[in-house]
Design a protein around this motif. Structure first.
Motif, short mmCIF file in Angstrom:
data_model
loop_
_atom_site.label_atom_id
_atom_site.label_comp_id
_atom_site.label_asym_id
_atom_site.label_seq_id
_atom_site.Cartn_x
_atom_site.Cartn_y
_atom_site.Cartn_z
N LYS A 30 67.11 27.65 1.23
CA LYS A 30 67.01 29.16 1.50
C LYS A 30 65.84 29.02 1.52
O LYS A 30 65.11 31.07 1.38
N GLY A 31 64.92 28.36 1.59
CA GLY A 31 63.31 28.08 1.58
C GLY A 31 62.62 29.07 -0.67
O GLY A 31 63.53 28.58 -0.94
N ASP A 32 61.46 29.47 -0.01
CA ASP A 32 60.82 28.77 -1.04
C ASP A 32 60.59 30.43 -1.60
O ASP A 32 60.31 31.14 -2.94
N PHE A 33 61.74 31.16 -1.31
CA PHE A 33 61.07 32.49 -1.80
C PHE A 33 62.31 32.83 -2.48
O PHE A 33 63.96 32.33 -3.24
N VAL A 34 61.94 33.43 -3.59
CA VAL A 34 63.03 34.01 -5.27
C VAL A 34 63.56 35.70 -4.18
O VAL A 34 63.23 36.76 -4.09
N ARG A 35 65.19 35.53 -4.48
CA ARG A 35 65.95 36.72 -3.73
C ARG A 35 66.64 37.51 -4.96
O ARG A 35 66.90 35.93 -6.08
N GLU A 36 66.77 38.50 -5.28
CA GLU A 36 67.66 39.13 -5.94
C GLU A 36 68.82 40.06 -5.21
O GLU A 36 68.05 40.86 -4.88
N THR A 37 70.16 40.42 -5.82
CA THR A 37 70.84 41.20 -5.51
C THR A 37 71.37 41.84 -6.23
O THR A 37 71.67 41.98 -7.24
N PHE A 38 71.29 43.74 -6.05
CA PHE A 38 71.37 44.60 -6.27
C PHE A 38 72.77 45.75 -5.87
O PHE A 38 72.51 45.24 -4.37
N CYS A 39 73.53 46.15 -6.48
CA CYS A 39 73.97 47.35 -5.77
C CYS A 39 73.61 48.38 -6.84
O CYS A 39 74.57 48.38 -8.45
N LEU A 40 73.11 49.17 -7.07
CA LEU A 40 72.74 50.67 -7.50
C LEU A 40 73.29 51.64 -6.89
O LEU A 40 73.28 51.87 -5.53
N SER A 41 72.97 53.07 -7.36
CA SER A 41 73.00 54.49 -6.46
C SER A 41 71.78 54.66 -5.99
O SER A 41 71.09 53.62 -6.73
N ARG A 42 71.17 55.63 -5.00
CA ARG A 42 70.74 55.64 -4.18
C ARG A 42 69.13 55.98 -4.49
O ARG A 42 68.35 55.45 -4.30
N PRO A 43 69.13 56.58 -5.40
CA PRO A 43 68.00 57.09 -6.42
C PRO A 43 67.76 55.67 -7.80
O PRO A 43 66.41 55.72 -7.45
N GLU A 44 68.65 54.68 -8.40
CA GLU A 44 68.41 53.42 -8.79
C GLU A 44 67.59 52.68 -8.02
O GLU A 44 66.77 52.07 -7.99
N ALA A 45 68.57 52.48 -6.25
CA ALA A 45 68.23 51.33 -5.64
C ALA A 45 66.18 51.62 -4.88
O ALA A 45 65.38 50.76 -5.16
N ARG A 46 65.97 52.94 -5.15
CA ARG A 46 64.19 53.32 -4.35
C ARG A 46 63.98 52.94 -6.04
O ARG A 46 62.26 52.12 -5.51
N ALA A 47 63.97 53.52 -7.33
CA ALA A 47 63.70 53.20 -8.04
C ALA A 47 63.35 51.56 -8.60
O ALA A 47 62.39 51.01 -8.59
N LYS A 48 64.39 50.93 -8.01
CA LYS A 48 64.27 49.78 -8.28
C LYS A 48 63.38 48.63 -7.29
O LYS A 48 62.74 47.56 -7.88
#
Length: 87
Positions: A30-48
């Motif tokens: 996956k390379g040298d990147f740090v990845r994190e996946t989220f599943c949030l409501s639309r406003p919470e996703a924007r804030a995250k």
């Protein structure tokens, strides 16, 4: 008429690439990147996402929303990606 020289030999480059591939730790793919996946409501996703961009500025960490999709209801599943450090 002058003879046009051919391309330079690539042996040195081949050796450097080979050495780099041998020294680089294997695994992940996956390379040298740090990845994190989220599943949030639309406003919470924007804030995250905003939180990530504030904490890890795009110019230094190459921060980006790598992928996203809308799932059931008004929820957004998205993956944030950044470099582990800003060198």
């Amino acid at each position: 008429m002058m003879k046009i020289p051919g391309p330079p030999p690539l042996d040195g480059l081949r050796r450097r690439i080979s050495r780099y591939r041998q020294e680089k730790p294997a695994g992940g793919g996956k390379g040298d990147f740090v990845r994190e996946t989220f599943c949030l409501s639309r406003p919470e996703a924007r804030a995250k996402a905003r939180e990530w961009f504030d904490e890890f500025p795009k110019a230094a960490y190459w921060t980006e929303v790598e992928s996203w999709r809308q799932v059931e209801g008004d929820r957004i599943e998205f993956t944030m990606r950044r470099l582990p450090s800003a060198d």
